[in-house]
Write an enzyme that holds these catalytic residues in place. Structure first.
Site, PDB file in Angstrom:
ATOM      1  N   CYS A   1     -59.986  23.346  23.434  1.00  0.00           N
ATOM      2  CA  CYS A   1     -60.987  23.552  22.382  1.00  0.00           C
ATOM      3  C   CYS A   1     -61.415  22.247  21.709  1.00  0.00           C
ATOM      4  O   CYS A   1     -61.027  21.965  20.561  1.00  0.00           O
ATOM      5  CB  CYS A   1     -60.514  24.541  21.335  1.00  0.00           C
TER       6      CYS A   1
ATOM      7  N   THR B   1     -61.162  26.413  27.067  1.00  0.00           N
ATOM      8  CA  THR B   1     -61.184  27.406  25.978  1.00  0.00           C
ATOM      9  C   THR B   1     -60.753  28.781  26.504  1.00  0.00           C
ATOM     10  O   THR B   1     -60.774  29.023  27.715  1.00  0.00           O
ATOM     11  CB  THR B   1     -62.615  27.569  25.394  1.00  0.00           C
ATOM     12  N   ALA B   2     -60.422  29.662  25.568  1.00  0.00           N
ATOM     13  CA  ALA B   2     -60.093  31.048  25.941  1.00  0.00           C
ATOM     14  C   ALA B   2     -61.344  31.750  26.472  1.00  0.00           C
ATOM     15  O   ALA B   2     -61.260  32.639  27.325  1.00  0.00           O
ATOM     16  CB  ALA B   2     -59.535  31.792  24.738  1.00  0.00           C
ATOM     17  N   ALA B   3     -62.509  31.355  25.957  1.00  0.00           N
ATOM     18  CA  ALA B   3     -63.768  31.948  26.433  1.00  0.00           C
ATOM     19  C   ALA B   3     -63.973  31.614  27.910  1.00  0.00           C
ATOM     20  O   ALA B   3     -64.421  32.466  28.700  1.00  0.00           O
ATOM     21  CB  ALA B   3     -64.930  31.412  25.600  1.00  0.00           C
TER      22      ALA B   3
ATOM     23  N   GLN C   1     -54.591  31.571  20.005  1.00  0.00           N
ATOM     24  CA  GLN C   1     -54.693  30.234  19.416  1.00  0.00           C
ATOM     25  C   GLN C   1     -56.021  29.969  18.687  1.00  0.00           C
ATOM     26  O   GLN C   1     -56.048  29.215  17.708  1.00  0.00           O
ATOM     27  CB  GLN C   1     -54.455  29.173  20.494  1.00  0.00           C
TER      28      GLN C   1
ATOM     29  N   CYS D   1     -67.654  27.757  22.413  1.00  0.00           N
ATOM     30  CA  CYS D   1     -66.916  27.204  21.285  1.00  0.00           C
ATOM     31  C   CYS D   1     -67.653  27.578  19.996  1.00  0.00           C
ATOM     32  O   CYS D   1     -68.697  26.995  19.704  1.00  0.00           O
ATOM     33  CB  CYS D   1     -66.845  25.685  21.456  1.00  0.00           C
TER      34      CYS D   1
ATOM     35  N   VAL E   1     -40.660  27.818  34.564  1.00  0.00           N
ATOM     36  CA  VAL E   1     -40.667  27.244  35.919  1.00  0.00           C
ATOM     37  C   VAL E   1     -40.374  25.752  35.806  1.00  0.00           C
ATOM     38  O   VAL E   1     -40.981  25.056  34.991  1.00  0.00           O
ATOM     39  CB  VAL E   1     -42.032  27.496  36.605  1.00  0.00           C
TER      40      VAL E   1
ATOM     41  N   ASP F   1     -56.374  26.209  31.133  1.00  0.00           N
ATOM     42  CA  ASP F   1     -56.237  24.822  30.725  1.00  0.00           C
ATOM     43  C   ASP F   1     -55.473  23.953  31.725  1.00  0.00           C
ATOM     44  O   ASP F   1     -55.612  22.733  31.714  1.00  0.00           O
ATOM     45  CB  ASP F   1     -55.518  24.754  29.368  1.00  0.00           C
TER      46      ASP F   1
ATOM     47  N   GLY G   1     -54.697  33.224  30.071  1.00  0.00           N
ATOM     48  CA  GLY G   1     -55.066  33.394  31.481  1.00  0.00           C
ATOM     49  C   GLY G   1     -54.060  34.246  32.231  1.00  0.00           C
ATOM     50  O   GLY G   1     -54.432  35.194  32.941  1.00  0.00           O
TER      51      GLY G   1
ATOM     52  N   GLU H   1     -42.652  33.584  32.109  1.00  0.00           N
ATOM     53  CA  GLU H   1     -43.138  33.107  30.801  1.00  0.00           C
ATOM     54  C   GLU H   1     -41.935  32.996  29.861  1.00  0.00           C
ATOM     55  O   GLU H   1     -41.270  34.000  29.600  1.00  0.00           O
ATOM     56  CB  GLU H   1     -44.183  34.095  30.254  1.00  0.00           C
TER      57      GLU H   1
END
Ligand SMILES: Cc1cc2nc3c(=O)[nH]c(=O)nc-3n(C[C@H](O)[C@H](O)[C@H](O)COP(=O)(O)OP(=O)(O)OC[C@H]3O[C@@H](n4cnc5c(N)ncnc54)[C@H](O)[C@@H]3O)c2cc1C
Length: 440
Positions: free
Chosen positions: A189, A334-336, A71, A368, A106, A325, A42, A63
């Protein structure tokens, strides 16, 4: 003046990197137009949409990790179809060049003062904030699991290291129980805990060990999958493959010395089951990140960033958005989903930056690809309300080779080449084209 030979050679031969982490001195107490916390699926995609337009020095991604992982590939790593190495790329190569990469973590949020503090004590202030920290994996949430992962028989696709171990366990398996678990917490997922089970089933068949394997799926959920259409299809698969499914059965302890896994019946907590394992694929407990939980102003009761399920804008701080997430969005993590969310978030954040209202609406799209072995998958796609929202005008609830190839080859390409560069907002446009003239 000519550069010394060594320097010029280094410049020529050094791999082309995209983002450079800024030094501690540069980042200390700095102010940015936009700060993105987290450079995963994201964070990286959102940063790509804004970095160039805002210009150098205006956007920071905070990050800590050196490596960015795709993943979804870890399921294939567990099945020996890809290597863990193929699933990762250096963070500096995926973050946008026009962003400042603050390589730190952070440790606190102060949304009333528009600033965050990092582990090195630096305060970074922002005009707008996007939180994209992912979900936290609590490896010690199940007694004995953390230690057991380094003992024979126990593995988990939820980390690249232990996903590689999954394939080793498939190879080492001789006979007995192969147990796969789904914990009693939200997870990313939710299909992954059973995808590896179907792969294991096929691997055992391929290698002549299936008649010596007792495959068991113990899930804390009351259902096999949260969307009826795909749950029905998966029940057919487990019946056909002779797999035992126990619902509401939650892993509470792993005893590697005796190779035993302890489960509780969530509907009758006094009922415990101790099952021996030859192989145990455990899905760990997960939760909202602790750092979010310690900032109640920002979160809902469970610790996820409290955003509108439609606009992804924070319910109390209009200059704050969340994606993926770590957000309170009531969809499957999910990444989708992140891809679809990214397009909506970008539209709304641009509007808010221009003094307008956030009006673009996310429908909860998520997907998925339920891999059922080495050559087939059921391509689950759905939206809020667990309602199917399929891209192709065919029955995606059927096991298909094309769905498997999309998962194995097309999706990694879309991820690395389009999504992380801010150019993939999910398959909405294709879905509309493919369903043109077909009503709903
Ligand atoms: C085994 C497995 C299989 C999967 N299969 C699929 C699949 O088939 N299809 C699919 O669509 N999705 C799949 N997923 C899920 C998908 O990978 C995630 O949903 C997605 O990566 C979420 O993106 P995110 O940006 O929210 O979080 P992440 O990509 O996890 O990124 C979060 C980032 O935040 C950083 N971070 C954490 N804490 C801090 C902090 N304090 N400060 C700064 N940064 C921080 C982390 O280092 C990380 O880089 C799978 C996941 C796994 C593990």
């Amino acid at each position: 003046m000519a550069l010394p030979l060594r320097t010029s050679l280094t410049l020529c031969l050094a791999p082309r990197s995209r983002a450079f982490s800024v030094s501690a001195a540069q980042q200390a107490n700095s102010a940015y137009k936009l700060v993105v916390v987290g450079g995963g699926s994201g964070g990286c995609s959102v940063a790509a949409k804004f970095a160039k337009k805002l210009g150098k020095g205006k956007l920071a991604v905070i990050e800590p990790a050196q490596t960015h992982y795709y993943q979804p590939m870890w399921t294939l790593v567990g099945g020996g179809m890809k290597s863990a190495e193929q699933s990762g790329r250096p963070m500096k190569d995926v973050l946008p060049a026009a962003a400042d990469w603050i390589q730190d973590r952070v440790v606190s949020f102060d949304p009333s003062s528009n600033k965050v503090t990092t582990s090195s004590g630096d305060e970074i202030s922002y005009e707008y904030l996007v939180v994209a920290m992912g979900i936290q994996i609590n490896w010690d949430g199940i007694k004995g699991l953390k230690e057991a992962l380094d003992t024979p028989g126990v593995c988990s696709n939820y980390s690249p290291k232990y996903a590689e171990k999954t394939y080793k366990e498939l190879q080492a398996f001789k006979e007995g129980n192969a147990i796969f678990t789904f914990p009693n917490t939200p997870i990313k997922c939710p299909g992954a805990p059973q995808k590896i089970m179907y792969i294991a089933d096929q691997y055992f068949r391929k290698t002549g060990k299936r008649d010596k394997a007792n495959i068991i799926y113990n899930t804390s959920l009351p259902v096999l999958f949260g969307v009826k259409k795909y749950a029905d299809a998966l029940w057919e698969v487990v019946k056909k493959r002779d797999i035992t499914v126990n619902t509401r059965r939650c892993l509470t302890e792993v005893r590697p010395d005796t190779r035993e896994a302890v489960f509780v019946n969530l509907d009758k907590p006094d009922e415990q089951y101790v099952e021996e394992y030859e192989m145990l694929h455990a899905t760990p407990n997960m939760s909202a990140p602790d750092v979010l939980k310690s900032c109640p102003d920002l979160c809902d009761a469970a610790g996820y960033v409290d955003v509108s399920k439609d606009t992804m804008q924070h319910n109390r701080f209009p200059n704050v958005f969340a994606i993926g997430d770590c957000s309170s969005l009531p969809t499957s993590k999910t990444a989708a989903a992140v891809a679809a969310e990214c397009g909506i978030l970008a539209k709304n954040l641009r509007a808010v930056m221009a003094g307008q209202k956030a009006q673009a609406t996310y429908d909860g799209y998520t997907s998925c690809p339920l891999v059922t072995g080495y050559s087939k998958a059921i391509l689950a796609e759905f939206k809020y309300g667990a309602e199917p929202l399929e891209t192709f005008p065919i029955n995606q609830g059927k096991e298909r080779w094309t769905s498997f190839i999309m998962k194995k080859e097309l999706m990694p390409f879309l991820y690395w080449k389009l999504m992380l560069n801010g150019n993939w907002n999910g398959p909405r446009t294709f879905r509309k084209l493919l369903h043109f003239g077909m009503g709903n």
